[in-house]
Design a protein around this motif. Structure first.
Motif, short mmCIF file in Angstrom:
data_model
loop_
_atom_site.label_atom_id
_atom_site.label_comp_id
_atom_site.label_asym_id
_atom_site.label_seq_id
_atom_site.Cartn_x
_atom_site.Cartn_y
_atom_site.Cartn_z
N GLY A 1 0.82 -1.21 0.00
CA GLY A 1 0.00 0.00 0.00
C GLY A 1 0.85 1.26 0.00
O GLY A 1 0.56 2.22 -0.73
N ALA A 2 1.92 1.25 0.80
CA ALA A 2 2.82 2.41 0.84
C ALA A 2 3.49 2.62 -0.51
O ALA A 2 3.60 3.76 -1.00
CB ALA A 2 3.88 2.20 1.93
N ILE A 3 3.92 1.55 -1.14
CA ILE A 3 4.57 1.63 -2.46
C ILE A 3 3.59 2.19 -3.50
O ILE A 3 3.96 3.03 -4.33
CB ILE A 3 5.09 0.25 -2.88
CG1 ILE A 3 6.31 -0.13 -2.02
CG2 ILE A 3 5.47 0.23 -4.36
CD1 ILE A 3 6.74 -1.57 -2.17
N LEU A 4 2.34 1.73 -3.46
CA LEU A 4 1.35 2.19 -4.44
C LEU A 4 1.10 3.70 -4.32
O LEU A 4 1.06 4.41 -5.33
CB LEU A 4 0.04 1.43 -4.24
CG LEU A 4 0.02 -0.04 -4.68
CD1 LEU A 4 -1.27 -0.71 -4.25
CD2 LEU A 4 0.20 -0.16 -6.19
N VAL A 5 0.92 4.19 -3.10
CA VAL A 5 0.59 5.61 -2.93
C VAL A 5 1.81 6.49 -3.21
O VAL A 5 1.69 7.52 -3.88
CB VAL A 5 0.03 5.87 -1.51
CG1 VAL A 5 -0.27 7.36 -1.34
CG2 VAL A 5 -1.24 5.07 -1.29
N ILE A 6 2.99 6.11 -2.70
CA ILE A 6 4.19 6.90 -2.99
C ILE A 6 4.48 6.90 -4.49
O ILE A 6 4.80 7.95 -5.07
CB ILE A 6 5.40 6.36 -2.21
CG1 ILE A 6 5.22 6.61 -0.71
CG2 ILE A 6 6.69 7.03 -2.67
CD1 ILE A 6 6.36 6.07 0.14
N GLY A 7 4.36 5.74 -5.13
CA GLY A 7 4.60 5.66 -6.56
C GLY A 7 3.61 6.49 -7.36
O GLY A 7 3.99 7.19 -8.31
N ALA A 8 2.33 6.43 -6.98
CA ALA A 8 1.30 7.20 -7.68
C ALA A 8 1.54 8.70 -7.51
O ALA A 8 1.40 9.48 -8.46
CB ALA A 8 -0.09 6.83 -7.16
N ASP A 9 1.93 9.11 -6.30
CA ASP A 9 2.21 10.53 -6.07
C ASP A 9 3.44 10.99 -6.84
O ASP A 9 3.47 12.10 -7.39
CB ASP A 9 2.40 10.77 -4.58
CG ASP A 9 2.68 12.23 -4.27
OD1 ASP A 9 1.83 13.09 -4.60
OD2 ASP A 9 3.76 12.53 -3.72
N LEU A 10 4.46 10.13 -6.90
CA LEU A 10 5.68 10.47 -7.64
C LEU A 10 5.38 10.67 -9.13
O LEU A 10 5.83 11.64 -9.75
CB LEU A 10 6.72 9.37 -7.46
CG LEU A 10 8.03 9.53 -8.24
CD1 LEU A 10 8.75 10.81 -7.85
CD2 LEU A 10 8.94 8.31 -8.02
N ILE A 11 4.59 9.76 -9.70
CA ILE A 11 4.21 9.90 -11.11
C ILE A 11 3.40 11.17 -11.33
O ILE A 11 3.62 11.92 -12.28
CB ILE A 11 3.40 8.67 -11.57
CG1 ILE A 11 4.28 7.41 -11.54
CG2 ILE A 11 2.84 8.88 -12.97
CD1 ILE A 11 3.50 6.13 -11.75
N GLY A 12 2.47 11.44 -10.42
CA GLY A 12 1.58 12.59 -10.58
C GLY A 12 2.29 13.93 -10.53
O GLY A 12 1.85 14.89 -11.17
N ARG A 13 3.38 14.02 -9.77
CA ARG A 13 4.06 15.32 -9.65
C ARG A 13 5.32 15.43 -10.50
O ARG A 13 6.00 16.45 -10.44
CB ARG A 13 4.39 15.60 -8.18
CG ARG A 13 5.37 14.66 -7.54
CD ARG A 13 5.59 15.05 -6.08
NE ARG A 13 6.46 14.12 -5.39
CZ ARG A 13 7.78 14.17 -5.41
NH1 ARG A 13 8.39 15.13 -6.11
NH2 ARG A 13 8.50 13.29 -4.75
N THR A 14 5.64 14.41 -11.29
CA THR A 14 6.83 14.49 -12.14
C THR A 14 6.53 14.27 -13.62
O THR A 14 7.16 14.89 -14.48
CB THR A 14 7.89 13.45 -11.71
OG1 THR A 14 7.32 12.13 -11.77
CG2 THR A 14 8.39 13.74 -10.30
N LEU A 15 5.57 13.41 -13.94
CA LEU A 15 5.37 13.01 -15.33
C LEU A 15 4.71 14.11 -16.16
O LEU A 15 4.92 14.19 -17.37
CB LEU A 15 4.52 11.74 -15.38
CG LEU A 15 4.54 10.96 -16.70
CD1 LEU A 15 5.95 10.50 -17.04
CD2 LEU A 15 3.61 9.75 -16.62
#
Length: 351
Positions: free
Chosen positions: A307-321
């Motif tokens: 769960g932690a990996i999913l949310v951190i990964g989703a947030d990282l994609i959302g603010r960089t891609l």
């Protein structure tokens, strides 16, 4: 016993076995989480080399690097981590209690309760100039109260000579639909600017996370994680079914109330800080179950990591891609979650 690792204290006051497969997966996902944590601190509008990011963690780095990571990125990453853990454990506990793989905070209306409270908060406390008449810092409190109230209503309405898993899921689905209708109505009648703000929150985002939020969410989730692990054996018993669980001495109704209380608290805290980040409470337990089986001693810790990996990964994609635009993390958890469950459906059909 070759599949297990023995762990014992000196005086044998603590003694238990850890499955090697579960320990291996836990180590792998923990390593992945650490890598993702460093990447998330490094990447953004201003790139900071990963080695410099690690240096900042230990008190080094330049003033600019410290400002970017410690003030802007690190609180956001930590909040995302614990939001993911909270949602994943909440979903895992609900799935074990209800014995339904589709159970999650989203499905039974807990997340919807938080959504209603937030939109009501933004509607009631906005003046004619679209300015809030109270501090925005009260919004997480409103979300937690809303999520908790729905959890209480689910239990009370489902109670009839005890609480059955089927009644919980049916009442939860009904309340979820009701909260969605109320939320849509409030967004239509409320101020346009606040409706737009509420829509971002409803999608799910950790934008604007700060150290004050970290100080609240970290100890709260850690305490509930500890309680969840203590309850893992009782959840295993619940999955046997009512007759077998009662036959081995389980207090079904008391345990179900306790499970629902812990699950609601986990989801309520997560939703209050990140909004309606969808599918995490569904996906993380499913993925963990496919890797380590249904024993909650291994399932809960691995679910939390995923769960932690999913949310951190989703947030990282959302603010960089999509720079300079920032896309809410909930968009990407939903983008991943929908295809995953379609895949799960077809794989079950083939089985």
């Amino acid at each position: 016993m070759s599949k297990y690792v023995k762990i014992r204290s000196k005086k044998d006051r603590i003694s238990f076995f850890l499955e090697k497969r579960a320990l291996t997966y836990f180590s792998l996902f923990l390593g992945l989480l650490c890598v993702l944590f460093i990447m998330s601190a490094s990447l953004g509008e201003t790139f900071i080399p990963p080695i410099d990011a690690v240096t900042v963690f230990f008190g080094g780095g330049t003033d600019v690097q410290n400002l970017i990571i410690e003030t802007l990125r690190l609180p956001r990453i930590i909040v995302a981590l614990f939001v993911g853990v909270g949602l994943a454990l909440s979903g895992a506990i609900l799935q074990g209690m209800i014995r339904n793989p589709l159970a999650s905070p989203d499905i039974i209306g807990i997340s919807g309760g938080g959504a209603v409270a937030v939109v009501l908060f933004l509607t009631l406390f906005s003046d004619e100039t679209d300015s809030l008449t109270v501090s925005i810092h009260w919004m997480p409190v409103a979300a937690f109260i809303g999520a908790t109230l729905v959890g209480v209503f689910v239990y009370l309405l489902a109670y009839k000579n005890g609480v059955s898993p089927m009644r919980i899921i049916l009442i939860g689905i009904g309340l979820s639909a009701l909260t969605q209708a109320i939320t849509n109505t409030l967004m239509i009648v409320g101020p346009i600017y606040r409706a737009s703000q509420a829509n971002v929150w409803l999608t799910g985002s950790v934008y604007g996370a700060n150290w004050d939020q970290v100080k609240i969410i970290v100890p709260s989730i850690l305490v509930l994680v500890f309680v969840s692990l203590l309850l893992s054996r009782r959840i295993n018993v619940q999955e046997l079914g009512e007759e077998l669980a009662a036959g081995v001495g389980s207090h079904l109704q008391r345990d179900r109330f306790l499970f629902l209380l812990v699950s609601t608290a986990l989801a309520g805290i997560a939703v209050s800080f990140a909004g309606g980040v969808g599918f995490v409470g569904l996906m993380a337990p499913h993925i963990a179950r496919r890797l380590v089986g249904s024993s909650y001693g291994a399932l809960l810790p691995l679910s939390g990591l995923i769960g932690a990996i999913l949310v951190i990964g989703a947030d990282l994609i959302g603010r960089t891609l999509f720079l300079p635009n920032i896309v809410p993390a909930g968009v990407f958890t939903a983008t991943i979650g929908a295809p995953y469950f379609i895949f799960l459906l077809f794989s079950n059909k083939r089985a």
